[in-house]
Design a protein around this motif. Sequence first.
Motif, PDB file in Angstrom:
ATOM      1  N   ALA A  35       8.341  15.625   5.432  1.00  0.00           N
ATOM      2  CA  ALA A  35       8.159  14.444   4.598  1.00  0.00           C
ATOM      3  C   ALA A  35       7.940  13.186   5.428  1.00  0.00           C
ATOM      4  O   ALA A  35       7.135  12.331   5.063  1.00  0.00           O
ATOM      5  N   ARG A  36       8.651  13.066   6.530  1.00  0.00           N
ATOM      6  CA  ARG A  36       8.514  11.858   7.347  1.00  0.00           C
ATOM      7  C   ARG A  36       7.122  11.770   7.967  1.00  0.00           C
ATOM      8  O   ARG A  36       6.519  10.697   8.033  1.00  0.00           O
ATOM      9  N   LYS A  37       6.602  12.915   8.402  1.00  0.00           N
ATOM     10  CA  LYS A  37       5.257  12.934   8.983  1.00  0.00           C
ATOM     11  C   LYS A  37       4.209  12.591   7.918  1.00  0.00           C
ATOM     12  O   LYS A  37       3.281  11.810   8.178  1.00  0.00           O
ATOM     13  N   ALA A  38       4.367  13.142   6.723  1.00  0.00           N
ATOM     14  CA  ALA A  38       3.414  12.860   5.648  1.00  0.00           C
ATOM     15  C   ALA A  38       3.428  11.380   5.297  1.00  0.00           C
ATOM     16  O   ALA A  38       2.373  10.757   5.132  1.00  0.00           O
ATOM     17  N   ALA A  39       4.630  10.791   5.176  1.00  0.00           N
ATOM     18  CA  ALA A  39       4.721   9.374   4.837  1.00  0.00           C
ATOM     19  C   ALA A  39       4.081   8.505   5.906  1.00  0.00           C
ATOM     20  O   ALA A  39       3.390   7.522   5.596  1.00  0.00           O
ATOM     21  N   HIS A  56       0.855  -1.195   0.000  1.00  0.00           N
ATOM     22  CA  HIS A  56       0.000   0.000   0.000  1.00  0.00           C
ATOM     23  C   HIS A  56       0.890   1.244   0.000  1.00  0.00           C
ATOM     24  O   HIS A  56       2.107   1.153   0.205  1.00  0.00           O
ATOM     25  N   PRO A  57       0.297   2.448  -0.222  1.00  0.00           N
ATOM     26  CA  PRO A  57       1.063   3.690  -0.076  1.00  0.00           C
ATOM     27  C   PRO A  57       1.576   3.813   1.367  1.00  0.00           C
ATOM     28  O   PRO A  57       0.969   3.253   2.272  1.00  0.00           O
ATOM     29  N   PRO A  58       2.659   4.516   1.592  1.00  0.00           N
ATOM     30  CA  PRO A  58       3.431   5.340   0.663  1.00  0.00           C
ATOM     31  C   PRO A  58       4.499   4.567  -0.104  1.00  0.00           C
ATOM     32  O   PRO A  58       5.274   5.161  -0.846  1.00  0.00           O
ATOM     33  N   PHE A  59       4.537   3.238   0.077  1.00  0.00           N
ATOM     34  CA  PHE A  59       5.620   2.442  -0.506  1.00  0.00           C
ATOM     35  C   PHE A  59       5.431   2.189  -1.998  1.00  0.00           C
ATOM     36  O   PHE A  59       6.407   2.002  -2.734  1.00  0.00           O
ATOM     37  N   VAL A  60       4.174   2.145  -2.462  1.00  0.00           N
ATOM     38  CA  VAL A  60       3.898   1.897  -3.878  1.00  0.00           C
ATOM     39  C   VAL A  60       4.595   2.962  -4.728  1.00  0.00           C
ATOM     40  O   VAL A  60       4.587   4.152  -4.394  1.00  0.00           O
ATOM     41  N   GLY A 102       0.479  11.640  -2.334  1.00  0.00           N
ATOM     42  CA  GLY A 102      -0.270  12.779  -2.837  1.00  0.00           C
ATOM     43  C   GLY A 102       0.658  13.885  -3.311  1.00  0.00           C
ATOM     44  O   GLY A 102       1.658  13.647  -3.987  1.00  0.00           O
ATOM     45  N   TYR A 103       0.330  15.146  -2.928  1.00  0.00           N
ATOM     46  CA  TYR A 103       1.169  16.272  -3.310  1.00  0.00           C
ATOM     47  C   TYR A 103       2.390  16.420  -2.406  1.00  0.00           C
ATOM     48  O   TYR A 103       3.263  17.242  -2.676  1.00  0.00           O
ATOM     49  N   PHE A 104       2.472  15.650  -1.319  1.00  0.00           N
ATOM     50  CA  PHE A 104       3.627  15.732  -0.438  1.00  0.00           C
ATOM     51  C   PHE A 104       4.819  15.048  -1.108  1.00  0.00           C
ATOM     52  O   PHE A 104       4.727  13.889  -1.507  1.00  0.00           O
ATOM     53  N   PRO A 105       5.960  15.731  -1.236  1.00  0.00           N
ATOM     54  CA  PRO A 105       7.122  15.100  -1.866  1.00  0.00           C
ATOM     55  C   PRO A 105       7.740  14.034  -0.972  1.00  0.00           C
ATOM     56  O   PRO A 105       7.576  14.052   0.253  1.00  0.00           O
ATOM     57  N   ASN A 106       8.463  13.105  -1.590  1.00  0.00           N
ATOM     58  CA  ASN A 106       9.054  11.995  -0.862  1.00  0.00           C
ATOM     59  C   ASN A 106      10.325  11.548  -1.584  1.00  0.00           C
ATOM     60  O   ASN A 106      10.626  12.043  -2.672  1.00  0.00           O
ATOM     61  N   PRO A 107      11.085  10.592  -1.025  1.00  0.00           N
ATOM     62  CA  PRO A 107      12.326  10.173  -1.685  1.00  0.00           C
ATOM     63  C   PRO A 107      12.076   9.444  -3.001  1.00  0.00           C
ATOM     64  O   PRO A 107      11.237   8.550  -3.081  1.00  0.00           O
ATOM     65  N   SER A 108      12.812   9.829  -4.023  1.00  0.00           N
ATOM     66  CA  SER A 108      12.754   9.130  -5.306  1.00  0.00           C
ATOM     67  C   SER A 108      13.513   7.815  -5.216  1.00  0.00           C
ATOM     68  O   SER A 108      14.226   7.545  -4.245  1.00  0.00           O
ATOM     69  N   GLU A 109      13.354   7.018  -6.268  1.00  0.00           N
ATOM     70  CA  GLU A 109      14.063   5.743  -6.364  1.00  0.00           C
ATOM     71  C   GLU A 109      14.451   5.549  -7.824  1.00  0.00           C
ATOM     72  O   GLU A 109      13.687   5.905  -8.725  1.00  0.00           O
ATOM     73  N   VAL A 110      15.641   5.000  -8.064  1.00  0.00           N
ATOM     74  CA  VAL A 110      16.063   4.712  -9.431  1.00  0.00           C
ATOM     75  C   VAL A 110      16.276   3.212  -9.566  1.00  0.00           C
ATOM     76  O   VAL A 110      16.795   2.549  -8.663  1.00  0.00           O
ATOM     77  N   ALA A 111      15.815   2.672 -10.704  1.00  0.00           N
ATOM     78  CA  ALA A 111      15.970   1.247 -10.997  1.00  0.00           C
ATOM     79  C   ALA A 111      16.510   1.095 -12.406  1.00  0.00           C
ATOM     80  O   ALA A 111      16.354   1.990 -13.256  1.00  0.00           O
ATOM     81  N   TYR A 145      14.441  17.124  -3.126  1.00  0.00           N
ATOM     82  CA  TYR A 145      14.530  18.577  -3.281  1.00  0.00           C
ATOM     83  C   TYR A 145      13.136  19.203  -3.385  1.00  0.00           C
ATOM     84  O   TYR A 145      12.893  20.107  -4.169  1.00  0.00           O
ATOM     85  N   ARG A 146      12.218  18.659  -2.577  1.00  0.00           N
ATOM     86  CA  ARG A 146      10.823  19.142  -2.519  1.00  0.00           C
ATOM     87  C   ARG A 146      10.153  19.086  -3.894  1.00  0.00           C
ATOM     88  O   ARG A 146       9.385  19.976  -4.279  1.00  0.00           O
ATOM     89  N   SER A 147      10.407  18.009  -4.630  1.00  0.00           N
ATOM     90  CA  SER A 147       9.840  17.905  -5.970  1.00  0.00           C
ATOM     91  C   SER A 147       9.511  16.466  -6.306  1.00  0.00           C
ATOM     92  O   SER A 147       9.863  15.537  -5.575  1.00  0.00           O
TER      93      SER A 147
END
Length: 380
Positions: A300-304, A208-212, A234-243, A268-270
């Motif tokens: 970000a941590r609170k939103a996640a 489930h989110p926020p992991f999806v 949602g609109y809250f930014p979070n850490p990106s991931e590269v694969a 970077y808030r994006s």
Amino acid sequence: MNTTGTPSPAPTATPLRTSITPGQPWLDTNGQLIQAHGGSILHVDGVFYWYGENKEHTTGGTDVWHWGVRCYRSSDLYNWEDCGVIIPPVLDDPDSPLHPAQKMDRPHIIFNPKTGQYVCWLKVMQPDDTQKSTVLVAEQLLGPYRIVRTNLQPLGMSAGDFDLVVDPSDGKAYFIFERVHSELIIADLTDDATNVTGYYSTHFPHPHPPFVREAPAYFRRGHLHYLFTSGTTGYFPNPSEVAVATTYHGPWRVLGDPHPDDDSRTSYRSQICSVFRHPHKKDLYIALADRWLGDRPVDARKAALMFETAFASDTPSEHFRRYEQEDPEVFAMPDTSRAGYVWLPVRFDGEMAYLDWHDEWRIEDYQEANSPEEGRPGGA
């Protein structure tokens, strides 16, 4: 005149830009904020075209979610001329996916060499939280576009954030999308690129989110295929991931966070929406990202944690209603008409792709391609 039929703003003495300044207000050559959110860039006949969601009326205080798809053109990626709304909103039909109150997001346009048409896919969020696709085609990049499919659920799935890819060698197209709140799907498209064939693969399953993973942004470097994705908050930014993978359908290996120096854990808030390879530079890939919340402070941590708690329960809607009551300012709809952009060059270290912060950077600082092949998506 622009394509909405209303006069364009009178040109102002906007100074010519000579660099990219991530996160800073970006004005077009008329002195207006650029409205090309969640979009991408196409290079056609020596001209760059940047298109995306037109959010000029989405101030957060009304039910206006979009005002069509807008496009800009440039010769240098710095200074952008407004080409107008190339897919205008439909004002007289509330059921149209193009009505301003419909939650239309993330337009992606490809040129289909098999048909000679431009094909645009749109994501439209439904009142019941399902997400469906609308597909349009045009003979020219700037339109006019006509709808050929609506209420499409590819493979019978609720299709969220996505990217479209055309293989430069054979013209085959792929649809990479978030199966909402579940996993990432990579599906082959039909020859006309307006539907899926039925062949697909599944990747990055999460409970489930926020992991999806959502907001897939595909690019290719040499023989390697890459995906940037974000978490689901949602609109809250979070850490990106590269694969990375060696084929479109994988298997995909997660390499990590491309923003390792960002202590805020917000990319970077994006949120990255696409990656564009410069056709005249040897190894310049540019990640385009939206700063949806502008300068609004973000924990970000609170939103996640809120998203994790809500979706791990049987009643996520009730959790979010409580969050909104407890902290209405945080959950208020943002004024995305003033949302900003974060464009950064991709730095490679072996297979890993990084996005380092630059207050300012210039295209001219990157090496020219020695041959046309070095500027093509599969070139090294």
